[in-house]
Every structure is written in structure tokens, then in C-alpha cells.
Design an enzyme around this catalytic site. Structure first.
Site, PDB file in Angstrom:
ATOM      1  N   LYS A  49      22.556  43.678 111.872  1.00 44.26           N
ATOM      2  CA  LYS A  49      23.272  43.087 110.735  1.00 44.26           C
ATOM      3  C   LYS A  49      22.813  43.743 109.435  1.00 44.26           C
ATOM      4  CE  LYS A  49      23.981  38.751 113.155  1.00 44.26           C
ATOM      5  NZ  LYS A  49      23.515  37.391 113.459  1.00 44.26           N
ATOM      6  N   GLN A  93      19.729  32.513 111.753  1.00 46.51           N
ATOM      7  CA  GLN A  93      19.873  33.099 113.088  1.00 46.51           C
ATOM      8  C   GLN A  93      19.546  32.051 114.155  1.00 46.51           C
ATOM      9  OE1 GLN A  93      21.111  36.163 113.649  1.00 46.51           O
ATOM     10  NE2 GLN A  93      20.894  36.019 115.867  1.00 46.51           N
ATOM     11  N   ASP A 116      28.745  31.614 108.790  1.00 50.64           N
ATOM     12  CA  ASP A 116      29.133  31.454 110.199  1.00 50.64           C
ATOM     13  C   ASP A 116      30.301  30.482 110.350  1.00 50.64           C
ATOM     14  OD1 ASP A 116      27.347  32.963 111.894  1.00 50.64           O
ATOM     15  OD2 ASP A 116      25.727  31.633 111.272  1.00 50.64           O
TER      16      ASP A 116
HETATM   17  N1  GUN Z   1      22.897  34.142 117.254  1.00 51.20           N
HETATM   18  C1  GUN Z   1      23.728  34.902 118.022  1.00 51.20           C
HETATM   19  N2  GUN Z   1      24.934  35.024 117.433  1.00 51.20           N
HETATM   20  C2  GUN Z   1      24.866  34.343 116.265  1.00 51.20           C
HETATM   21  C3  GUN Z   1      25.798  34.131 115.204  1.00 51.20           C
HETATM   22  O1  GUN Z   1      26.945  34.560 115.223  1.00 51.20           O
HETATM   23  N3  GUN Z   1      25.341  33.375 114.165  1.00 51.20           N
HETATM   24  C4  GUN Z   1      24.093  32.852 114.132  1.00 51.20           C
HETATM   25  N4  GUN Z   1      23.765  32.117 113.069  1.00 51.20           N
HETATM   26  N5  GUN Z   1      23.209  33.035 115.098  1.00 51.20           N
HETATM   27  C5  GUN Z   1      23.591  33.776 116.158  1.00 51.20           C
END
Ligand code: GUN
Length: 282
Positions: A49, A93, A116
Site C-alpha cells: 500500500k 489494518q 475502507d
Molecule cells: N486486511 C486485509 N485486507 C484489508 C482491507 O482491505 N482493509 C483493512 N483495513 N484490513 C485489511
């Protein structure tokens, strides 16, 4: 169109557009990512990311907290970021270490910065067509399906999933595209009967090789969200890729299918939040 739905390539095209859009509009969004603990897959996701943000021109603010961090400290960090005007998007996360109440943590996010789209208010708004954010995973899946160029109206989509967080927005997105949608759990006794009728089959259940050749319709579009580790470092999806490959029309590989799309959609949503904020400020 290639049979293999290449999430790396499609994701990069989206990233390129975002990069050009940001340069043209002279906007520099700020995304904060909070990572608690040392879970290796989470560390890898966060590093991807970070790189993607740096590539397109989004300021990436990383908050790495120890695995024994208290819930109170995490809530204080979120509160600080909610108030920080350089940050327009926040991501915590997941999964969080066991001591945390994930619902409480997500609820603490300012819904306007919840990139998200996991906050209850945002989910409610999304289901009523009022939200700025479409959750990244189902949006990435839609972009892959659209990349096939196939006609979707009245086609049958089947989602194999145990959880509501993914399936609820996915159902809405597909119904908005005028598809017939069925949700089924992986342990349902009718699984094979239902999946065999799917024009678009989306599988997200974390069971390696669950979907075999006799469970897919000929010429189906198959989207595999599963990430399963075999023999410690070999990653496979929920679909038995080599067994279904000849029969289907389009399929996502694992890795390199849905995963890179979720990163592209994170960037997209970060920019959407930044634009909304700058419009609100005039
Ligand atoms: N862990 C794995 N995929 C994601 C995601 O799309 N968002 C978040 N916050 N955690 C994750």
C-alpha cells in the site's frame, strides 16, 4: 480479452489514471495506515500500500504500534488522526491482535475518513446509495468483472462466502448492475448445484481448491478471492485453477488477481475522500 483476468495490469492502469488525475488537479491526499503488531501478511500488505501511494502521489503516514499496545492507546491514535487536517483517509489494518474490540475501533474512526467503508454509518449509507465510498474489495471485484466486457444484465452471479462484511456490499453492487445474485455458504449441501449455474462465480471462503471443474458452468467468469498458504509459502486460491481453467471463459489467478485490485481501489477511495473534503471546504 485474455482469459486470465490480470489484476496487476488492470490495477496498474487504474493507478496510472489516479496519478494523472492528482497531478492535473494538484491535490495531494494523505492516507494514514495503522498497523498493530508483527503479523507478516499484514506487514506485506501495508508495504505494498505504501509503495502504491508513493507511486501515485498520495502522502502515506504509517503508524506502527507494538502488539501489546492497549486499546486505549489505539483509540487515542485514531482520535489524533481524526483531527489531523493533513490526513483525509485512515485505515486500520485488520485483523487486529486478540485484545482489541475491532467493532469499537472501527466505530472510533471519523466516518468521513473511513477509507475502507467499514464504519456502520458508511455501510448504512452505502446500502442506501448515499455513500462516497464503495468498499474496496467488492469494488475491485466489479472492476475485474467489467474488464471482461461481457454483458451482465440478468446474468446469474453466485457468491460463495461465510461472512457478511464482504458479501453484503458485493450483493448490492451486482444487483445495481442488474444481475441476479445468490449467496451460498461453502458448507451448504447444494453448493455444487448452485455454483454450476453461475455465469459469474465469486468465491471468498478461505478453503484451498474448494471449487473444482464439475462445480463451474461452462464459459463462466470466475473470481477467486481466497488466499491460502500451502506448505508454508505456496499461495493458492479457493478455486482449483488448473482443473477449471479449460472450462471457464475468464478467471483470476492467485496471486495476481483480486489482491492488486484492492490496493488500486484503496488509492481510488483515498482520492474520493480527499476530493469530497476539498469540495466541502470550498
Ligand atoms: N486486511 C486485509 N485486507 C484489508 C482491507 O482491505 N482493509 C483493512 N483495513 N484490513 C485489511
Amino acid at each position: 480479452m485474455n482469459k486470465i483476468l490480470d489484476g496487476i495490469k488492470i490495477g496498474q492502469q487504474i493507478q496510472q489514471k489516479i496519478k494523472e488525475d492528482l497531478a492535473k488537479k494538484n491535490i495531494r491526499p494523505g492516507l494514514a495506515v495503522i498497523l498493530v503488531g508483527e503479523d507478516a501478511p499484514s506487514q506485506l500488505y501495508v508495504s505494498k500500500k505504501k509503495k502504491a501511494c508513493q507511486d501515485v502521489g498520495i502522502d502515506f503516514h504509517e503508524y506502527l504500534l507494538e502488539s501489546d499496545t492497549s486499546q486505549e492507546h489505539l483509540l487515542e491514535t485514531i482520535d489524533f488522526l481524526n483531527k489531523d487536517e493533513h490526513i483525509n483517509a485512515i485505515l486500520v489494518q485488520l485483523p487486529l491482535p486478540k485484545q482489541f474490540d475491532t467493532d469499537k475501533i472501527i466505530t472510533a474512526l471519523d466516518p468521513k475518513k473511513d477509507v475502507d467503508g467499514f464504519h456502520k454509518e458508511n455501510i448504512k449509507d452505502f446500502l442506501k446509495d448515499k455513500s462516497i465510498i464503495t468498499p474496496g474489495l467488492p469494488l475491485g471485484v466489479l472492476r475485474l468483472i467489467e474488464a471482461t466486457g461481457e454483458h451482465l444484465d440478468n446474468k446469474q452471479a453466485v457468491i460463495v462466502s461465510k461472512g457478511k462484511i464482504f458479501s453484503q456490499p458485493m450483493i448490492k453492487i451486482l444487483e445495481d448492475r442488474h444481475m441476479q445474485v445468490k449467496l451460498i455458504k461453502p458448507d451448504d449441501k447444494d453448493l455444487k448445484t448452485i455454483t454450476s449455474k453461475a455465469d459469474v462465480l465469486i468465491v471468498s471462503c478461505g478453503q484451498a481448491f474448494l471449487i473444482k471443474e464439475d462445480m463451474v458452468k461452462k464459459d463462466a467468469i470466475v473470481i477467486d478471492i481466497g488466499i491460502n498458504k500451502i506448505d508454508n509459502d505456496y499461495v493458492v486460491g479457493d478455486v482449483d485453477y488448473s482443473s477449471v481453467f479449460e472450462k471457464v471463459k475468464f478467471i483470476t489467478p492467485v496471486p495476481g488477481g483480486v489482491g492488486p485490485m484492492t490496493i488500486a481501489m484503496l488509492l481510488y477511495n483515498t482520492v474520493e475522500l480527499a476530493k469530497t473534503l476539498s469540495e466541502a471546504e470550498g
